[in-house]
Design a protein around this motif. Structure first.
Motif: not given
Length: 289
Positions: A60-62, A98-99, A113-119, A240-242
């Motif tokens: 689960n890398w970025t 990356g956005v 869990d990796g979604f800072p744009g909630e809301g 595609l790897s992640n």
């Protein structure tokens, strides 16, 4: 005699050195050629992705540092019926661009869990998750991505989310108590949502959940083209790897939960939407999966 003895040693050492160098150079050239010229990143990842994952030490890398856009982006709806893989597709979009992706909802678990744009629903996010429909909802956006999953799978996934969380499954007793009423009250909403969004005035990009799974490379290309994003080979390889991310439901699901009447009801909605989609997309055959 001394020279006679040393000469073979030097020759053997030279031969071994040359052989090792040759093998190393050939492998490096083959590796480089494969990276530069592969036609399908998916096949490359299927064969070599596991090695890549081991070297990174995580699944689960970025791919890119996640950020908000400093340039206002066109408001883009990411529309789906709950349980259709919206969170997974948001993960893929964030990896590729990356956005941050936004949402008309604020889910604290997803935010952690990796979604800072909630809301967030403004132009700082690349797409906005929504499960809503209607004239007012459509008016918020200038373009839309419709993610469609087979209703039998989507309805079950949403029921599991409601009673088991994002990554769990509903206990058997919940099926016994709530399942029948849930299907009767919700199956029609699956059809209503997509039927409504096919009246959207702006550009619409349709993604079938099954195609997203079976042909990720082509679907990623189509989606990025719609969003106006260009990926390098290296960036696409990373996405595609992640691809799966860390958002799959764990454990063994309950099966054989649809009665004959439920199956009849849902099949009717599915067939009705399939017919409408074929006209909407100007295609003779459409398969919702």
């Amino acid at each position: 005699m001394l020279c006679w003895k040393k000469r073979p040693r030097r020759s053997i050492l030279t031969v071994i050195t040359c052989a090792v160098t040759y093998v190393g150079v050939v492998n490096l050239l083959a590796f480089y050629s494969m990276i530069r010229s592969y036609d399908s990143p998916v096949s490359w990842i299927q064969h070599y992705g596991h090695m890549f994952i081991q070297r990174t030490g995580t699944n689960n890398w970025t791919c890119k540092g996640l950020r908000y856009s400093t340039i206002p982006l066109p408001p883009t709806a990411l529309v789906s019926f709950p349980g259709s893989g919206n969170t997974w597709l948001r993960h893929v979009i964030q990896q590729a661009t990356g956005v941050a992706t936004g949402s008309t909802y604020t889910d604290a678990a997803l935010k952690r869990d990796g979604f800072p744009g909630e809301g967030q629903t403004n132009g700082s996010v690349i797409v906005v998750k929504t499960h809503s429909w209607g004239k007012e909802e459509r008016a918020r956006y200038v373009r839309a991505v419709l993610l469609i999953r087979d209703p039998f799978q989507a309805l079950l996934a949403e029921f599991n989310r409601r009673h088991g969380g994002h990554k769990g499954h509903a206990p058997t007793e919940h099926f016994e108590k709530n399942w029948y009423d849930y299907i009767l009250g919700t199956a029609g909403e699956w059809y209503d949502l997509y039927h409504d969004w096919m009246t959207f005035d702006g550009p619409v990009h349709v993604i079938m959940y099954g195609d997203l799974r079976s042909n990720p490379s082509a679907e990623l290309d189509r989606l990025m083209k719609f969003l106006g994003v260009t990926l390098t080979h290296k960036e696409k390889f990373c996405v595609l790897s992640n691809y799966e991310g860390n958002h799959k439901r764990r454990g063994k699901p309950v099966s054989d939960v649809y009665t004959d009447y439920m199956t009849y009801l849902i099949k009717n909605y599915k067939q009705k939407l399939t017919t409408e989609l074929s006209h909407f997309l100007n295609k003779s055959t459409i398969r919702i999966s």
